[in-house]
Scaffold this motif. Structure first.
Motif, PDB file in Angstrom:
ATOM      1  N   TYR A  12       0.839  -1.190   0.000  1.00  0.00           N
ATOM      2  CA  TYR A  12       0.000   0.000   0.000  1.00  0.00           C
ATOM      3  C   TYR A  12       0.874   1.239   0.000  1.00  0.00           C
ATOM      4  O   TYR A  12       1.775   1.376   0.821  1.00  0.00           O
ATOM      5  CB  TYR A  12      -0.912   0.019   1.234  1.00  0.00           C
ATOM      6  N   THR A  13       0.624   2.129  -0.928  1.00  0.00           N
ATOM      7  CA  THR A  13       1.299   3.426  -0.939  1.00  0.00           C
ATOM      8  C   THR A  13       0.238   4.501  -0.785  1.00  0.00           C
ATOM      9  O   THR A  13      -0.786   4.475  -1.467  1.00  0.00           O
ATOM     10  CB  THR A  13       2.076   3.653  -2.245  1.00  0.00           C
ATOM     11  N   ARG A  14       0.501   5.396   0.102  1.00  0.00           N
ATOM     12  CA  ARG A  14      -0.448   6.466   0.382  1.00  0.00           C
ATOM     13  C   ARG A  14      -0.497   7.421  -0.810  1.00  0.00           C
ATOM     14  O   ARG A  14       0.552   7.823  -1.330  1.00  0.00           O
ATOM     15  CB  ARG A  14       0.009   7.211   1.625  1.00  0.00           C
ATOM     16  N   PRO A  15      -1.701   7.797  -1.246  1.00  0.00           N
ATOM     17  CA  PRO A  15      -1.782   8.736  -2.364  1.00  0.00           C
ATOM     18  C   PRO A  15      -1.176  10.087  -1.971  1.00  0.00           C
ATOM     19  O   PRO A  15      -1.223  10.482  -0.804  1.00  0.00           O
ATOM     20  CB  PRO A  15      -3.274   8.859  -2.641  1.00  0.00           C
ATOM     21  N   ASP A  16      -0.597  10.745  -2.951  1.00  0.00           N
ATOM     22  CA  ASP A  16       0.030  12.036  -2.678  1.00  0.00           C
ATOM     23  C   ASP A  16      -1.011  13.036  -2.197  1.00  0.00           C
ATOM     24  O   ASP A  16      -2.127  13.096  -2.707  1.00  0.00           O
ATOM     25  CB  ASP A  16       0.704  12.580  -3.939  1.00  0.00           C
ATOM     26  N   ARG A  17      -0.621  13.803  -1.226  1.00  0.00           N
ATOM     27  CA  ARG A  17      -1.493  14.862  -0.737  1.00  0.00           C
ATOM     28  C   ARG A  17      -1.363  16.075  -1.638  1.00  0.00           C
ATOM     29  O   ARG A  17      -0.326  16.295  -2.263  1.00  0.00           O
ATOM     30  CB  ARG A  17      -1.122  15.239   0.683  1.00  0.00           C
ATOM     31  N   LEU A  18      -2.419  16.873  -1.643  1.00  0.00           N
ATOM     32  CA  LEU A  18      -2.378  18.112  -2.402  1.00  0.00           C
ATOM     33  C   LEU A  18      -1.464  19.097  -1.701  1.00  0.00           C
ATOM     34  O   LEU A  18      -1.381  19.125  -0.473  1.00  0.00           O
ATOM     35  CB  LEU A  18      -3.782  18.700  -2.509  1.00  0.00           C
ATOM     36  N   SER A  19      -0.794  19.924  -2.480  1.00  0.00           N
ATOM     37  CA  SER A  19       0.068  20.934  -1.880  1.00  0.00           C
ATOM     38  C   SER A  19      -0.795  21.958  -1.143  1.00  0.00           C
ATOM     39  O   SER A  19      -1.999  22.082  -1.381  1.00  0.00           O
ATOM     40  CB  SER A  19       0.890  21.629  -2.966  1.00  0.00           C
ATOM     41  N   ALA A  20      -0.175  22.691  -0.254  1.00  0.00           N
ATOM     42  CA  ALA A  20      -0.897  23.710   0.520  1.00  0.00           C
ATOM     43  C   ALA A  20      -1.508  24.755  -0.413  1.00  0.00           C
ATOM     44  O   ALA A  20      -2.616  25.240  -0.171  1.00  0.00           O
ATOM     45  CB  ALA A  20       0.045  24.370   1.518  1.00  0.00           C
ATOM     46  N   GLU A  21      -0.795  25.074  -1.480  1.00  0.00           N
ATOM     47  CA  GLU A  21      -1.283  26.068  -2.431  1.00  0.00           C
ATOM     48  C   GLU A  21      -2.574  25.595  -3.105  1.00  0.00           C
ATOM     49  O   GLU A  21      -3.544  26.347  -3.228  1.00  0.00           O
ATOM     50  CB  GLU A  21      -0.198  26.316  -3.481  1.00  0.00           C
ATOM     51  N   VAL A  22      -2.615  24.331  -3.512  1.00  0.00           N
ATOM     52  CA  VAL A  22      -3.799  23.783  -4.171  1.00  0.00           C
ATOM     53  C   VAL A  22      -4.949  23.662  -3.177  1.00  0.00           C
ATOM     54  O   VAL A  22      -6.102  23.936  -3.515  1.00  0.00           O
ATOM     55  CB  VAL A  22      -3.470  22.419  -4.822  1.00  0.00           C
ATOM     56  N   GLN A  23      -4.651  23.306  -1.935  1.00  0.00           N
ATOM     57  CA  GLN A  23      -5.693  23.233  -0.914  1.00  0.00           C
ATOM     58  C   GLN A  23      -6.317  24.602  -0.683  1.00  0.00           C
ATOM     59  O   GLN A  23      -7.539  24.728  -0.530  1.00  0.00           O
ATOM     60  CB  GLN A  23      -5.124  22.696   0.398  1.00  0.00           C
ATOM     61  N   ARG A  24      -5.490  25.646  -0.668  1.00  0.00           N
ATOM     62  CA  ARG A  24      -5.999  27.007  -0.473  1.00  0.00           C
ATOM     63  C   ARG A  24      -6.873  27.427  -1.658  1.00  0.00           C
ATOM     64  O   ARG A  24      -7.919  28.049  -1.468  1.00  0.00           O
ATOM     65  CB  ARG A  24      -4.845  27.980  -0.298  1.00  0.00           C
ATOM     66  N   ARG A  25      -6.438  27.092  -2.869  1.00  0.00           N
ATOM     67  CA  ARG A  25      -7.249  27.406  -4.051  1.00  0.00           C
ATOM     68  C   ARG A  25      -8.606  26.715  -3.963  1.00  0.00           C
ATOM     69  O   ARG A  25      -9.645  27.330  -4.223  1.00  0.00           O
ATOM     70  CB  ARG A  25      -6.553  26.924  -5.327  1.00  0.00           C
ATOM     71  N   ASN A  26      -8.598  25.440  -3.616  1.00  0.00           N
ATOM     72  CA  ASN A  26      -9.844  24.680  -3.538  1.00  0.00           C
ATOM     73  C   ASN A  26     -10.791  25.257  -2.489  1.00  0.00           C
ATOM     74  O   ASN A  26     -12.005  25.284  -2.686  1.00  0.00           O
ATOM     75  CB  ASN A  26      -9.561  23.206  -3.248  1.00  0.00           C
ATOM     76  N   LYS A  27     -10.230  25.716  -1.377  1.00  0.00           N
ATOM     77  CA  LYS A  27     -11.039  26.320  -0.324  1.00  0.00           C
ATOM     78  C   LYS A  27     -11.716  27.586  -0.840  1.00  0.00           C
ATOM     79  O   LYS A  27     -12.923  27.785  -0.639  1.00  0.00           O
ATOM     80  CB  LYS A  27     -10.155  26.644   0.879  1.00  0.00           C
ATOM     81  N   LEU A  28     -10.963  28.441  -1.529  1.00  0.00           N
ATOM     82  CA  LEU A  28     -11.517  29.680  -2.053  1.00  0.00           C
ATOM     83  C   LEU A  28     -12.544  29.391  -3.138  1.00  0.00           C
ATOM     84  O   LEU A  28     -13.606  30.027  -3.192  1.00  0.00           O
ATOM     85  CB  LEU A  28     -10.404  30.587  -2.581  1.00  0.00           C
ATOM     86  N   ILE A  29     -12.275  28.421  -3.996  1.00  0.00           N
ATOM     87  CA  ILE A  29     -13.219  28.061  -5.054  1.00  0.00           C
ATOM     88  C   ILE A  29     -14.534  27.577  -4.451  1.00  0.00           C
ATOM     89  O   ILE A  29     -15.615  27.937  -4.926  1.00  0.00           O
ATOM     90  CB  ILE A  29     -12.602  26.999  -5.995  1.00  0.00           C
ATOM     91  N   ALA A  30     -14.467  26.763  -3.408  1.00  0.00           N
ATOM     92  CA  ALA A  30     -15.691  26.263  -2.771  1.00  0.00           C
ATOM     93  C   ALA A  30     -16.529  27.412  -2.217  1.00  0.00           C
ATOM     94  O   ALA A  30     -17.764  27.427  -2.369  1.00  0.00           O
ATOM     95  CB  ALA A  30     -15.331  25.281  -1.656  1.00  0.00           C
ATOM     96  N   HIS A  31     -15.877  28.396  -1.609  1.00  0.00           N
ATOM     97  CA  HIS A  31     -16.614  29.537  -1.062  1.00  0.00           C
ATOM     98  C   HIS A  31     -17.187  30.420  -2.171  1.00  0.00           C
ATOM     99  O   HIS A  31     -18.299  30.939  -2.041  1.00  0.00           O
ATOM    100  CB  HIS A  31     -15.735  30.355  -0.126  1.00  0.00           C
ATOM    101  N   LEU A  32     -16.448  30.574  -3.264  1.00  0.00           N
ATOM    102  CA  LEU A  32     -16.972  31.349  -4.394  1.00  0.00           C
ATOM    103  C   LEU A  32     -18.180  30.650  -5.010  1.00  0.00           C
ATOM    104  O   LEU A  32     -19.145  31.313  -5.416  1.00  0.00           O
ATOM    105  CB  LEU A  32     -15.881  31.572  -5.441  1.00  0.00           C
TER     106      LEU A  32
END
Length: 146
Positions: A12-32
Motif C-alpha cells: 500500500y502506498t499512500r496517495p500524494d497529498r495536495l500541496s498547501a497552495e492547491v488546498q488554499r485554491r480549492n477552499k476559495l473556489i468552494a466559497h466562491l
C-alpha cells in the motif's frame, strides 16, 4: 483461510497529498461557488441553505449527529446608488486587490452571475495565489505570537 488464497496482494502506498497552495485554491473556489449559488437563488427569488452535520447531546446525554443549517454570509452588498460591491474573502479577511481596494464594483446582482465564474477561473489558473499566500502568512504569524 481458503478465501485468502485466491487474492492478489500488493504494498500500500499512500496517495500524494495536495500541496498547501492547491488546498488554499480549492477552499476559495468552494466559497466562491457558495456565493454564486446564493446569488442565483436570490435572483430567482428563492432561499439558499446549506446543511452541515453536528454532534449534539440529546436529553439522555448520548451524542447524536444532527443536520443543522450552515450560517452563510453574503460577500456582496447593494449600495444606495444601485451598484453592487463584491468582496472576495479568504477566511475572515477580504482580499485587497490594490492598496485600500478590497471590493469589485458591478452594476447589478445579475452581473455577479457572470463575474463569479470568472473569478473561479482566475483562482484555478493561480492568479489569486499571491493574495491567498499573503493572508495565510499573516494568519501563521498571528498564531506563532499567541
Amino acid at each position: 483461510m481458503s478465501a485468502l488464497k485466491g487474492l492478489n496482494f500488493a504494498a500500500y502506498t499512500r496517495p500524494d497529498r495536495l500541496s498547501a497552495e492547491v488546498q488554499r485554491r480549492n477552499k476559495l473556489i468552494a466559497h466562491l461557488q457558495e456565493q454564486l449559488e446564493m446569488v442565483r437563488a436570490e435572483v430567482e427569488g428563492k432561499a439558499y441553505t446549506v446543511n452541515k452535520r453536528k454532534w449534539l447531546r440529546n436529553e439522555d446525554g448520548t451524542k447524536v449527529s444532527v443536520e443543522v443549517g450552515k450560517r452563510l454570509k453574503a460577500w456582496y452588498s447593494t449600495q444606495p446608488n444601485g451598484t453592487v460591491l463584491l468582496t472576495v474573502r479568504y477566511g475572515s479577511k477580504p482580499i485587497e486587490f490594490e492598496k485600500g481596494k478590497a471590493a469589485i464594483v458591478v452594476k447589478s446582482r445579475d452581473d455577479l452571475l457572470v463575474l463569479i465564474p470568472k473569478l473561479i477561473a482566475a483562482v484555478e489558473a493561480g492568479e489569486f495565489d499571491g493574495y491567498i499566500n499573503s493572508i495565510a502568512k499573516q494568519r501563521l504569524v498571528g498564531k506563532k505570537a499567541a
